[in-house]
Design a protein around this motif. Structure first.
Motif, short mmCIF file in Angstrom:
data_model
loop_
_atom_site.label_atom_id
_atom_site.label_comp_id
_atom_site.label_asym_id
_atom_site.label_seq_id
_atom_site.Cartn_x
_atom_site.Cartn_y
_atom_site.Cartn_z
N PHE A 1 -16.04 17.10 31.33
CA PHE A 1 -14.86 17.03 32.29
C PHE A 1 -14.10 18.58 32.28
N GLN A 2 -13.69 18.75 33.52
CA GLN A 2 -12.73 19.88 33.56
C GLN A 2 -11.27 19.73 34.16
N TYR A 3 -10.61 20.52 34.04
CA TYR A 3 -9.08 20.26 34.53
C TYR A 3 -8.30 21.74 34.68
N SER A 4 -7.52 21.86 35.58
CA SER A 4 -6.38 22.76 35.53
C SER A 4 -5.08 22.26 34.68
N GLY A 5 -4.92 22.72 33.55
CA GLY A 5 -3.78 22.36 32.72
C GLY A 5 -2.33 22.60 33.11
N GLY B 1 -0.64 13.84 29.69
CA GLY B 1 -1.51 14.37 29.18
C GLY B 1 -2.81 14.19 30.12
N VAL B 2 -3.94 14.66 30.07
CA VAL B 2 -5.11 14.71 30.90
C VAL B 2 -5.66 13.39 30.34
N GLN B 3 -5.76 12.88 29.09
CA GLN B 3 -6.32 11.94 28.51
C GLN B 3 -5.74 10.65 29.32
N ASN B 4 -4.56 10.63 29.65
CA ASN B 4 -3.82 9.54 30.41
C ASN B 4 -4.52 9.08 31.60
N TYR B 5 -4.71 10.30 32.54
CA TYR B 5 -5.22 9.98 33.74
C TYR B 5 -6.71 9.49 33.51
N LEU B 6 -7.33 10.01 32.68
CA LEU B 6 -8.86 9.71 32.33
C LEU B 6 -8.70 8.02 32.07
N LEU C 1 -9.66 9.33 39.72
CA LEU C 1 -8.84 10.27 39.49
C LEU C 1 -8.46 11.18 40.43
N GLN C 2 -8.33 10.95 41.98
CA GLN C 2 -7.90 11.51 42.89
C GLN C 2 -6.46 11.08 42.81
N PRO C 3 -5.54 12.13 43.23
CA PRO C 3 -5.67 13.55 43.73
C PRO C 3 -5.46 14.41 42.67
N GLU C 4 -5.53 14.01 41.26
CA GLU C 4 -5.40 14.85 40.15
C GLU C 4 -6.50 16.02 39.89
#
Length: 298
Positions: A12-16, A33-38, A96-99
């Motif tokens: 997976f990828q993300y803007s931090g 954190g990103v993990q929360n949204y995943l 995951l939208q709109p993250e």
């Protein structure tokens, strides 16, 4: 009641910029954190029990990932087959939208596979720009690079200094102590340290011609806390004439942080996790025939 459980390796990828980091933060915290949204997205697939992602590579607040990875177990009731890899990617991205987070690939793996411990290398790159101050940067670049100096870098000197990092060393002089890993070994093996020209996100007519972009790339099995950002900062100092390549070698051997004018840890905004690599043998799995469901279906 028995359940259909499957383990997946997810890339997976993300803007931090908008997150506290990649790992889960307390739900009471203002910035998660990103993990929360995943995990919130995975729970919307209505699995049996709570879903927990095991992240392969930590990144801090403001640090980005072109490709990070994690493994996750998803259980479904006996009347539902495990998700196909393609369906899982589509369904998670739907929720995951709109993250600014995107699942790029899913691979069904064995139940004993571990995303962190099975990784054989990690590659980071750090984007540096010279020729301007931060306030003169194009707005689209401000969270994606470090405006390190108004004057340009002596790249051959940086290349010379960078090679002292390659190999197995005690990186005590190029790390920070993190509260969660105070006893982490400072010994690491760096497989690659390189600097190459990069480009702006803007088309040439809109780009300031005085700007020079550079990628500082580092590859190793693992890194100590802030190691890449500290190595980058020291190499920029070499490129500006504030340190010599031999001083990099000295401080590495003496296990002491280098001191130079304006010494800082390079800011998180320019750092990207580029790749997490695995042995192909570890990714083999004789997957049974299964059917997934469309995004939003349960």
């Amino acid at each position: 009641m028995t359940c259909n459980k499957a383990r997946y390796l997810l890339f997976f990828q993300y803007s931090g910029t908008s997150y506290s980091g990649v790992v889960r933060a307390p739900e009471t915290q203002a910035v998660l954190g990103v993990q929360n949204y995943l995990e919130m997205a995975a729970q919307k697939l209505r699995p049996v029990g709570k879903v927990t992602f095991s992240i392969s590579s930590r990144t801090d607040s403001g640090v980005h990932a072109i490709c990070n990875s994690a493994h996750v177990d998803i259980e479904r009731t006996p009347d539902k087959s495990p998700f196909s890899e393609e369906t899982l990617v589509e369904a998670l991205n739907y929720h995951l939208q709109p993250e600014p987070i995107s699942i790029r690939k899913a691979i069904r793996v064995r139940d004993d596979f571990h995303a962190r411990f099975k990784a054989i290398s990690r590659t980071y790159f750090y984007r540096v720009v010279t020729g301007c101050k931060y306030r003169s940067l194009p707005v689209f670049e401000r969270d994606l690079c470090w405006a390190a100096a108004e004057r340009h870098l002596d790249v051959p000197r940086i290349q010379e200094a960078a090679q002292f990092f390659v190999g197995t060393h005690d990186f005590s002089g190029f790390r920070s102590i993190h509260k969660n890993t105070p006893f982490q070994s400072p010994v690491r093996t760096l497989l690659k340290a390189d600097i190459t020209p990069s480009t702006s996100l803007l088309p040439n007519p809109l780009q300031n011609s005085s700007l020079q972009f550079w990628d500082f790339t580092f590859k190793g099995k693992s890194f100590t806390y802030n190691q890449v950002r500290r190595m980058t900062s020291a190499l920029v100092a070499v490129g500006l004439g504030n340190l010599t390549p031999q001083q990099i070698k000295f401080h590495l051997e003496e296990r002491r942080p280098p001191m130079f004018p304006g010494a800082i840890v390079a800011p998180p905004s320019g750092l990207f996790l580029k790749e997490v690599e695995y042995d192909e043998e570890d990714l083999k799995y004789n997957q049974p025939n299964s059917e997934g469901r469309a995004p939003g279906e349960t």
